[in-house]
Design a protein around this motif. Sequence first.
Motif, PDB file in Angstrom:
ATOM      1  N   ILE A   8      10.574  62.059  -2.215  1.00 47.61           N
ATOM      2  CA  ILE A   8       9.200  61.593  -1.958  1.00 47.61           C
ATOM      3  C   ILE A   8       8.389  61.644  -3.254  1.00 47.61           C
ATOM      4  CG2 ILE A   8       7.056  62.076  -0.707  1.00 47.61           C
ATOM      5  CD1 ILE A   8       8.858  63.098   1.637  1.00 47.61           C
ATOM      6  N   ILE A   9       8.578  62.714  -4.032  1.00 44.87           N
ATOM      7  CA  ILE A   9       7.860  62.788  -5.310  1.00 44.87           C
ATOM      8  C   ILE A   9       8.286  61.615  -6.213  1.00 44.87           C
ATOM      9  CG2 ILE A   9       7.588  64.106  -7.467  1.00 44.87           C
ATOM     10  CD1 ILE A   9       7.723  66.672  -5.802  1.00 44.87           C
ATOM     11  N   SER A  10       9.602  61.347  -6.280  1.00 45.52           N
ATOM     12  CA  SER A  10      10.072  60.237  -7.142  1.00 45.52           C
ATOM     13  C   SER A  10       9.435  58.918  -6.738  1.00 45.52           C
ATOM     14  CB  SER A  10      11.584  60.034  -7.018  1.00 45.52           C
ATOM     15  OG  SER A  10      12.257  61.111  -7.520  1.00 45.52           O
ATOM     16  N   GLY A  11       9.447  58.636  -5.421  1.00 50.59           N
ATOM     17  CA  GLY A  11       8.918  57.344  -4.959  1.00 50.59           C
ATOM     18  C   GLY A  11       7.411  57.260  -5.095  1.00 50.59           C
ATOM     19  N   ALA A  12       6.704  58.327  -4.683  1.00 52.84           N
ATOM     20  CA  ALA A  12       5.236  58.266  -4.639  1.00 52.84           C
ATOM     21  C   ALA A  12       4.605  58.352  -6.026  1.00 52.84           C
ATOM     22  CB  ALA A  12       4.692  59.385  -3.756  1.00 52.84           C
ATOM     23  N   SER A  13       5.360  58.900  -6.997  1.00 53.12           N
ATOM     24  CA  SER A  13       4.768  59.017  -8.342  1.00 53.12           C
ATOM     25  C   SER A  13       5.175  57.839  -9.230  1.00 53.12           C
ATOM     26  CB  SER A  13       5.223  60.320  -9.009  1.00 53.12           C
ATOM     27  OG  SER A  13       6.629  60.303  -9.184  1.00 53.12           O
ATOM     28  N   PHE A  14       6.101  57.009  -8.738  1.00 51.78           N
ATOM     29  CA  PHE A  14       6.641  55.923  -9.560  1.00 51.78           C
ATOM     30  C   PHE A  14       5.521  54.946  -9.957  1.00 51.78           C
ATOM     31  CE2 PHE A  14       9.406  52.032 -10.018  1.00 51.78           C
ATOM     32  CZ  PHE A  14      10.069  52.481 -11.147  1.00 51.78           C
ATOM     33  N   ASP A  15       5.394  54.722 -11.258  1.00 55.12           N
ATOM     34  CA  ASP A  15       4.314  53.879 -11.820  1.00 55.12           C
ATOM     35  C   ASP A  15       2.955  54.259 -11.203  1.00 55.12           C
ATOM     36  OD1 ASP A  15       3.546  52.039 -13.739  1.00 55.12           O
ATOM     37  OD2 ASP A  15       3.815  50.302 -12.457  1.00 55.12           O
ATOM     38  N   TYR A  16       2.783  55.578 -11.056  1.00 54.71           N
ATOM     39  CA  TYR A  16       1.549  56.149 -10.480  1.00 54.71           C
ATOM     40  C   TYR A  16       1.170  55.490  -9.147  1.00 54.71           C
ATOM     41  CZ  TYR A  16       1.019  58.413 -15.041  1.00 54.71           C
ATOM     42  OH  TYR A  16       1.219  59.152 -16.182  1.00 54.71           O
ATOM     43  N   ASN A  17       2.212  55.262  -8.336  1.00 57.13           N
ATOM     44  CA  ASN A  17       2.031  54.795  -6.952  1.00 57.13           C
ATOM     45  C   ASN A  17       1.550  53.341  -6.831  1.00 57.13           C
ATOM     46  OD1 ASN A  17       0.619  54.849  -4.007  1.00 57.13           O
ATOM     47  ND2 ASN A  17       2.204  56.400  -4.145  1.00 57.13           N
ATOM     48  N   LEU A  18       1.684  52.551  -7.899  1.00 56.73           N
ATOM     49  CA  LEU A  18       1.237  51.150  -7.810  1.00 56.73           C
ATOM     50  C   LEU A  18       2.096  50.263  -6.896  1.00 56.73           C
ATOM     51  CD1 LEU A  18       0.188  50.104 -11.425  1.00 56.73           C
ATOM     52  CD2 LEU A  18      -1.276  50.493  -9.459  1.00 56.73           C
ATOM     53  N   PRO A  19       3.442  50.502  -6.817  1.00 55.14           N
ATOM     54  CA  PRO A  19       4.220  49.576  -5.984  1.00 55.14           C
ATOM     55  C   PRO A  19       3.743  49.583  -4.530  1.00 55.14           C
ATOM     56  CG  PRO A  19       5.678  50.877  -7.390  1.00 55.14           C
ATOM     57  CD  PRO A  19       4.305  51.488  -7.512  1.00 55.14           C
ATOM     58  N   CYS A  20       3.705  48.401  -3.951  1.00 57.64           N
ATOM     59  CA  CYS A  20       3.251  48.295  -2.561  1.00 57.64           C
ATOM     60  C   CYS A  20       4.188  49.037  -1.616  1.00 57.64           C
ATOM     61  CB  CYS A  20       3.138  46.827  -2.153  1.00 57.64           C
ATOM     62  SG  CYS A  20       4.665  45.920  -2.434  1.00 57.64           S
ATOM     63  N   ILE A  21       5.454  49.238  -2.047  1.00 53.51           N
ATOM     64  CA  ILE A  21       6.420  49.933  -1.185  1.00 53.51           C
ATOM     65  C   ILE A  21       6.364  51.452  -1.343  1.00 53.51           C
ATOM     66  CG2 ILE A  21       8.112  48.051  -1.105  1.00 53.51           C
ATOM     67  CD1 ILE A  21       9.692  49.789  -3.219  1.00 53.51           C
ATOM     68  N   ALA A  22       5.606  51.954  -2.311  1.00 52.47           N
ATOM     69  CA  ALA A  22       5.629  53.397  -2.607  1.00 52.47           C
ATOM     70  C   ALA A  22       5.072  54.226  -1.440  1.00 52.47           C
ATOM     71  CB  ALA A  22       4.838  53.690  -3.868  1.00 52.47           C
ATOM     72  N   GLU A  23       5.617  55.416  -1.258  1.00 50.76           N
ATOM     73  CA  GLU A  23       5.183  56.339  -0.213  1.00 50.76           C
ATOM     74  C   GLU A  23       3.671  56.575  -0.345  1.00 50.76           C
ATOM     75  OE1 GLU A  23       7.736  56.631  -2.201  1.00 50.76           O
ATOM     76  OE2 GLU A  23       9.484  57.388  -1.150  1.00 50.76           O
ATOM     77  N   LYS A  24       2.931  56.313   0.758  1.00 56.03           N
ATOM     78  CA  LYS A  24       1.469  56.456   0.691  1.00 56.03           C
ATOM     79  C   LYS A  24       0.950  57.585   1.580  1.00 56.03           C
ATOM     80  CE  LYS A  24       0.521  52.597  -1.834  1.00 56.03           C
ATOM     81  NZ  LYS A  24       1.792  52.419  -2.521  1.00 56.03           N
ATOM     82  N   ALA A  25       1.755  58.072   2.516  1.00 56.24           N
ATOM     83  CA  ALA A  25       1.306  59.144   3.414  1.00 56.24           C
ATOM     84  C   ALA A  25       2.529  59.778   4.073  1.00 56.24           C
ATOM     85  CB  ALA A  25       0.391  58.576   4.503  1.00 56.24           C
ATOM     86  N   VAL A  26       2.476  61.093   4.288  1.00 56.98           N
ATOM     87  CA  VAL A  26       3.629  61.802   4.882  1.00 56.98           C
ATOM     88  C   VAL A  26       3.252  62.338   6.262  1.00 56.98           C
ATOM     89  CG1 VAL A  26       5.226  63.756   4.609  1.00 56.98           C
ATOM     90  CG2 VAL A  26       4.443  62.505   2.592  1.00 56.98           C
ATOM     91  N   LEU A  27       4.161  62.149   7.221  1.00 58.26           N
ATOM     92  CA  LEU A  27       4.031  62.770   8.543  1.00 58.26           C
ATOM     93  C   LEU A  27       5.202  63.722   8.673  1.00 58.26           C
ATOM     94  CD1 LEU A  27       1.631  61.500   9.975  1.00 58.26           C
ATOM     95  CD2 LEU A  27       2.911  59.642   8.898  1.00 58.26           C
ATOM     96  N   VAL A  28       4.909  65.013   8.739  1.00 56.20           N
ATOM     97  CA  VAL A  28       5.996  65.992   8.782  1.00 56.20           C
ATOM     98  C   VAL A  28       5.908  66.818  10.064  1.00 56.20           C
ATOM     99  CG1 VAL A  28       4.660  67.574   7.286  1.00 56.20           C
ATOM    100  CG2 VAL A  28       7.124  67.911   7.541  1.00 56.20           C
TER     101      VAL A  28
END
Length: 465
Positions: free
Chosen positions: A259-279
């Motif tokens: 989740i850190i890798s995806g959500a921090s990638f290019d500072y979260n600019l990609p539209c596919i990047a993780e934007k919220a977590v439900l745990v």
Amino acid sequence: MSNLDIDLLVKDILAQSAQAGISLTPQRAHGAGFESVDAAISAAKHAFIDFNASPMSVRKAIIDGLRVALADDIPEMAEKAWRETGMGNVSDKVLKNKAALENTPGTEDLATQALTGDGGLTLFEYSPYGVIGAIAPSTNPTETIINNAISMIAAGNSVIFSPHPGAKDVSIWLINKVEQIIFDVCGIRNLVVSVSTPSFDSTKEMMVHPDIPLLVVTGGPGIVNMAMKTGKKVIGAGAGNPPVIVDESADIEKAAKDIISGASFDYNLPCIAEKAVLVVESVAQPLLKAFDANGACWVQDPVEVARLRQLVINEKGEANKSLVGKSPASILEAAGIDFNGSPKLVVVEVGADDPLMLVEQLMPLLPVAVASSFDDALSAALRVEGGNLHTAIMHSKNIDNLNRAARVMRTSIFVKNAPSFAGIGVGAEGFTTFTIATPTGEGTTSARSFARLRRCVLSEAFNIR
Ligand code: NAD
């Protein structure tokens, strides 16, 4: 008359015209050198006529040429995009552009279908539209141009790009390069064009131009809706707000790292990047601790969380544009929050219906909400996704839960036990795309998405079985 005589005559006419204040210099604009939308489209239309008369091998040669000739330019491209937009970071932009250049499918994507029988032979073939109008976002400006150019050329089209005004310099630089490479390969000018000063007005003019049969729009809801109103065929790649579900069966350490890798990638600019977590409740504390242990900054003080919310979501309930694609450190600094080192991500715990969960922020600030059960997490994830049908991610080892979420979320991309970018072929199987057509349903687009499916029938022959 000899060639020398003709040259002298032309020089004489030009000199006399210049004296009289008349310019007879032929207009030889190409690439992104056009002053008007009309001239750019007309040039792309002529290019399409030549291209349409060329064999498939030309398309393949162009794509091979682009893959080789642009490779060395990627670091400069990433640097230029970062400088101009002030968003994201150079090293991730290098990876995104590399993925677009190397992993966007070419002509092999246009697989022909054939039916044979006593009635004869029927072919289903992917054919070009003509001049495509392609609109690119500021968040992935060069990635989208590379990805769209390869896919659209592979399908036999020419294309006029409407680059985002906020990324116009790097986009024009790239379009000129792409156009020149194509010309060097096949001698056809203007298969890829743009106006020299892209603006919102030039985008609007392009969208309603009668010689554009297909609009491919990668951007926010405003521009996608505007394109839909033109009455033209639209492939719309709109906004998303990808939720991540983590259930009790997940490998929590791996989930946190992914989740850190995806959500921090290019500072979260990609539209596919993780934007919220439900745990799910039973693993919430371990997940938050694993975030903290793996380089994220977990802000726990409720006063500081409130300050972040106020900073990031404006009074209209939208994301604060000045913080889009900024680093975690700049977001913490702007909120006046102390931190150590350079965190990869900022993590906060909030309620499932908090604006931080529901608004697409495009920032490395990840809200986490605790759910009482998997069912609870799934219904909250649906609210977070907001019906965009874009992307969802899940970390779990429970096949039934994974299967249910994949069916219920109905997203164009559903990633299991990996960072979000696995959904565009980075670190997983599958091709890369930067145009994920969500409202119009084409999903992860490739050459065949930009082609008309035509049926070609030969009666009572060529069934040779
Ligand atoms: P944006 O909507 O601001 O801009 C996209 C394009 O639309 C630009 O070329 C811009 O010039 C044009 N545009 C915007 N408003 C216009 C107007 N009023 N008149 C004429 N033209 C206009 O997008 P952005 O902020 O650069 O990109 C971020 C958004 O795009 C996010 O919502 C993100 O999720 C989405 N996005 C989606 C995908 C996808 O594949 N689905 C990919 C990248 C970005």
